[in-house]
Design an enzyme around this catalytic site. Structure first.
Site, PDB file in Angstrom:
ATOM      1  N   GLU A  87      31.272  -8.973   3.839  1.00  0.00           N
ATOM      2  CA  GLU A  87      32.740  -8.925   3.896  1.00  0.00           C
ATOM      3  C   GLU A  87      33.218  -7.765   3.021  1.00  0.00           C
ATOM      4  OE1 GLU A  87      34.638 -12.641   2.930  1.00  0.00           O
ATOM      5  OE2 GLU A  87      36.658 -11.791   3.095  1.00  0.00           O
ATOM      6  N   ASN A 125      38.057 -13.992   4.747  1.00  0.00           N
ATOM      7  CA  ASN A 125      39.514 -13.965   4.546  1.00  0.00           C
ATOM      8  C   ASN A 125      40.057 -12.554   4.706  1.00  0.00           C
ATOM      9  OD1 ASN A 125      39.306 -16.685   3.967  1.00  0.00           O
ATOM     10  ND2 ASN A 125      39.298 -16.406   1.751  1.00  0.00           N
ATOM     11  N   ASN A 166      39.127 -16.092  11.364  1.00  0.00           N
ATOM     12  CA  ASN A 166      38.380 -16.706  10.267  1.00  0.00           C
ATOM     13  C   ASN A 166      39.197 -17.802   9.604  1.00  0.00           C
ATOM     14  OD1 ASN A 166      36.173 -16.632   8.103  1.00  0.00           O
ATOM     15  ND2 ASN A 166      38.026 -16.315   6.866  1.00  0.00           N
ATOM     16  N   GLU A 167      38.617 -18.997   9.480  1.00  0.00           N
ATOM     17  CA  GLU A 167      39.225 -20.108   8.722  1.00  0.00           C
ATOM     18  C   GLU A 167      40.729 -20.207   8.953  1.00  0.00           C
ATOM     19  OE1 GLU A 167      37.925 -20.003   4.607  1.00  0.00           O
ATOM     20  OE2 GLU A 167      35.873 -20.537   5.194  1.00  0.00           O
ATOM     21  N   TYR A 214      30.419 -24.579   1.466  1.00  0.00           N
ATOM     22  CA  TYR A 214      29.885 -24.078   0.192  1.00  0.00           C
ATOM     23  C   TYR A 214      29.620 -25.278  -0.700  1.00  0.00           C
ATOM     24  CZ  TYR A 214      31.275 -19.454   1.733  1.00  0.00           C
ATOM     25  OH  TYR A 214      31.382 -18.286   2.453  1.00  0.00           O
ATOM     26  N   GLU A 247      29.223 -19.529   7.698  1.00  0.00           N
ATOM     27  CA  GLU A 247      29.292 -19.329   6.239  1.00  0.00           C
ATOM     28  C   GLU A 247      28.651 -20.538   5.577  1.00  0.00           C
ATOM     29  OE1 GLU A 247      32.930 -18.102   4.295  1.00  0.00           O
ATOM     30  OE2 GLU A 247      33.603 -17.030   6.086  1.00  0.00           O
ATOM     31  N   GLN A 307      27.012 -14.652   0.985  1.00  0.00           N
ATOM     32  CA  GLN A 307      26.975 -13.442   1.758  1.00  0.00           C
ATOM     33  C   GLN A 307      25.644 -12.726   1.503  1.00  0.00           C
ATOM     34  OE1 GLN A 307      30.680 -11.253   1.562  1.00  0.00           O
ATOM     35  NE2 GLN A 307      31.924 -13.086   1.780  1.00  0.00           N
TER      36      GLN A 307
HETATM   37  O1  AHR Z   1      32.633 -15.988   1.645  1.00  0.00           O
HETATM   38  C1  AHR Z   1      33.748 -15.982   0.818  1.00  0.00           C
HETATM   39  C2  AHR Z   1      34.978 -16.553   1.507  1.00  0.00           C
HETATM   40  O2  AHR Z   1      34.795 -17.922   1.734  1.00  0.00           O
HETATM   41  C3  AHR Z   1      35.316 -16.012   2.868  1.00  0.00           C
HETATM   42  O3  AHR Z   1      36.074 -14.860   2.801  1.00  0.00           O
HETATM   43  C4  AHR Z   1      36.098 -17.117   3.492  1.00  0.00           C
HETATM   44  O4  AHR Z   1      35.967 -17.149   4.890  1.00  0.00           O
HETATM   45  C5  AHR Z   1      35.577 -18.369   2.821  1.00  0.00           C
HETATM   46  O5  AHR Z   1      36.597 -19.168   2.353  1.00  0.00           O
END
Ligand code: AHR
Length: 503
Positions: A28, A73, A171-172, A243, A291, A351
């Site tokens: 990103e 994001n 994205n999201e 995450y 992700e 990432q």
């Molecule tokens: O990977 C970091 C961020 O986590 C990304 O930009 C977003 O898609 C997610 O919230």
């Protein structure tokens, strides 16, 4: 009877062919992922494009067949035109409160993909932009020539189309933090219309609709049902993100959190199947877990940087320095993905460099492997071919948030080309070694090629500058095989890769 685990594997009991894209990653425009990460003109190891070859060497060692780009994001306010051609315009990146110089853009990325040996998974801006801009971008990237945007690409020196085959529709978009955040209905309609138009430009592309940002979102899983209601006909995948965070210093609970990832996957698959039945559809929607990672170490430093020192170029953001126990969680995530490889066909470690990443760099200096590098590289290298049905019984334990958690988590894969079996296993127990017995008789006379382990007496051990890589795997695991029965001792808190081949 003490703690133990038993597995049975057979050629006949196959879960799925593993899609190589299960081992994807993500770059990103965020922090030092691009600038000072993969791209650092003037670095002693950089090529004539400014791509760091020391970093590419590690990426090739990881084995990353597809890379998601440019966000995240970031993409929800991205103007791709700023990053092509001679005149590059700097812009404010609102997502990460940084200044984006745009000296690296779509063309640099596609060139970089060639050198790094990875395909592109391109994310488009459905936050502040829409159908027209996405169509322009696709025309720029994939149309051979003779139209405004394809000719623009050619004028920028790229005669051949980039031919990007996989695209994420935003994205999201369910997240209130997203620039241009939408309701499921708003997003679903926009994604469907965008997908429809994109397929007219290039019918070969594969499209990913945005699922929930995580299973804790208040709109989950209604979001998936509503989005698919509009998009089922037009998309191939729906995304999942997760995450994992260590809470209250509780390692046992931290290591159990992948059980929630497993139920997240099952729920999203169920919503896909419900939509298929409701729409009398023929196709199965695949899952793109685009992700995943451990992410928590850098949170407070990042809040401070973005609040107190905004608008820097490539500031140090999301630079989690991963511990040994984080590597165990990464290993458990990979096992969970393999266990669900009948539905999960794309997955991206988020990432790749510097930003919550397996690879860290220093400006002008070295690149190194973080602890999480190893489970990923093992899975990507050895976890190819067929995922075997996970017939595993393990003694169990409870944690603060989870009940009936396996002491041993494991999955086996079979690579018919190499005629090798690989068992990936984590011992979640922090105090005791646990025996794993695996019945492999169906594969005939086998020998142990190696038993790789990642272990450490210090759960908080890290790899980092300036001390280098203290956490490394070794081939010192204890395994033996007799009459088709494998007996392995999995050390306390360890990641294990047991490779078997024909005698
Ligand atoms: O990977 C970091 C961020 O986590 C990304 O930009 C977003 O898609 C997610 O919230």
């Amino acid at each position: 009877m003490g703690k133990n685990a038993k597995m049975i594997i057979s050629r006949e009991l196959r879960l799925a062919e593993i899609d190589p894209y299960l081992y994807g990653s993500f770059i990103e425009h965020l922090g030092r992922a691009v600038y000072g990460g993969i791209y650092e003109p003037g670095h002693p190891e950089a090529d004539s494009n400014g791509f760091r070859l020391d970093v590419i060497k590690l990426i090739r060692e990881l084995g990353v067949p597809i890379t998601r780009y440019p966000g995240g994001n970031f993409v929800s306010n991205y103007h791709w035109e700023d990053g092509v051609g001679k005149d590059r315009t700097a812009r404010l990146d609102l997502a990460w409160r940084s200044t984006e110089p745009n000296t690296f853009g779509i063309n640099e990325f596609t060139e970089w993909c060639k050198v790094a040996g990875t395909d592109a998974l391109m994310t488009v801006n459905l936050g502040t932009r829409g159908v027209t801009d996405v169509c322009n971008l696709l025309e720029y990237c994939n149309h051979p020539g003779g139209s405004k945007y394809s000719d623009l690409r050619i004028s920028h020196g790229f005669k051949k189309p980039h031919d990007i085959k996989a695209w994420c529709l935003g994205n999201e978009m369910d997240g209130p933090w997203q620039i241009g955040h939408k309701t499921a209905g708003e997003y679903g309609r926009l994604a469907a219309e965008t997908a429809k138009a994109m397929r007219l430009i290039d019918p070969e592309i594969k499209l990913v609709a945005c699922g929930s940002s995580n299973a804790g979102m208040p709109t989950f899983p209604q979001w998936e049902a509503d989005v698919l209601e509009h998009t089922y006909e037009y998309v191939d995948y729906i995304s999942l993100h997760q995450y994992i965070k260590k809470q209250d210093g509780d390692t046992t609970d931290f290591l159990a959190q992948t059980d929630s990832m497993d139920s997240f996957i099952h729920t999203v698959a169920a919503v896909c199947d419900y939509t298929k039945a409701k729409q009398r559809g023929k196709k199965d929607i695949k899952l793109s877990f685009d992700e995943w990672n451990v992410w928590y170490h850098s949170n407070s430093a990042d809040d401070e940087t973005m609040k107190l020192h905004p608008w820097g170029v490539a500031p140090r953001l999301l630079e989690d320095n991963y511990t040994f126990e984080d590597a165990l969680v990464a290993g458990l995530i990979l096992i969970t993905l393999l266990k669900n490889s009948d539905r999960v066909k794309i997955a991206c470690l988020a990432q790749l460099v510097n930003v919550i990443a397996p690879i860290m760099t220093e400006p002008g200096g070295a690149a190194l492997r973080q602890t999480i590098f190893y489970p990923f590289s093992h899975a990507s290298r050895f976890g190819r071919g067929t995922a075997l049905a996970p017939i595993l019984t393990s003694t169990k334990h409870d944690t603060k948030s989870f009940e009936g958690v396996n002491d041993i988590e494991a999955i086996a894969t079979y690579d018919a080309d190499a005629d090798t079996i690989t068992i990936f296993a984590v011992n979640r127990d922090l105090n005791d070694s646990i025996p794993l017995e695996c019945d492999v008789r169906d594969f005939g006379d086998c020998r142990i090629i190696e038993h790789i382990t990642l272990e450490s007496d210090d759960l908080q051990a890290v790899n980092g500058f300036p001390h280098g890589e203290t956490v490394r795997p070794s081939s010192s695991g204890e395994s033996s095989i007799d009459n088709g029965r494998l007996n392995a001792v999995l050390k306390k808190a360890s990641w294990n890769v047991i490779r078997l081949g024909a005698k």
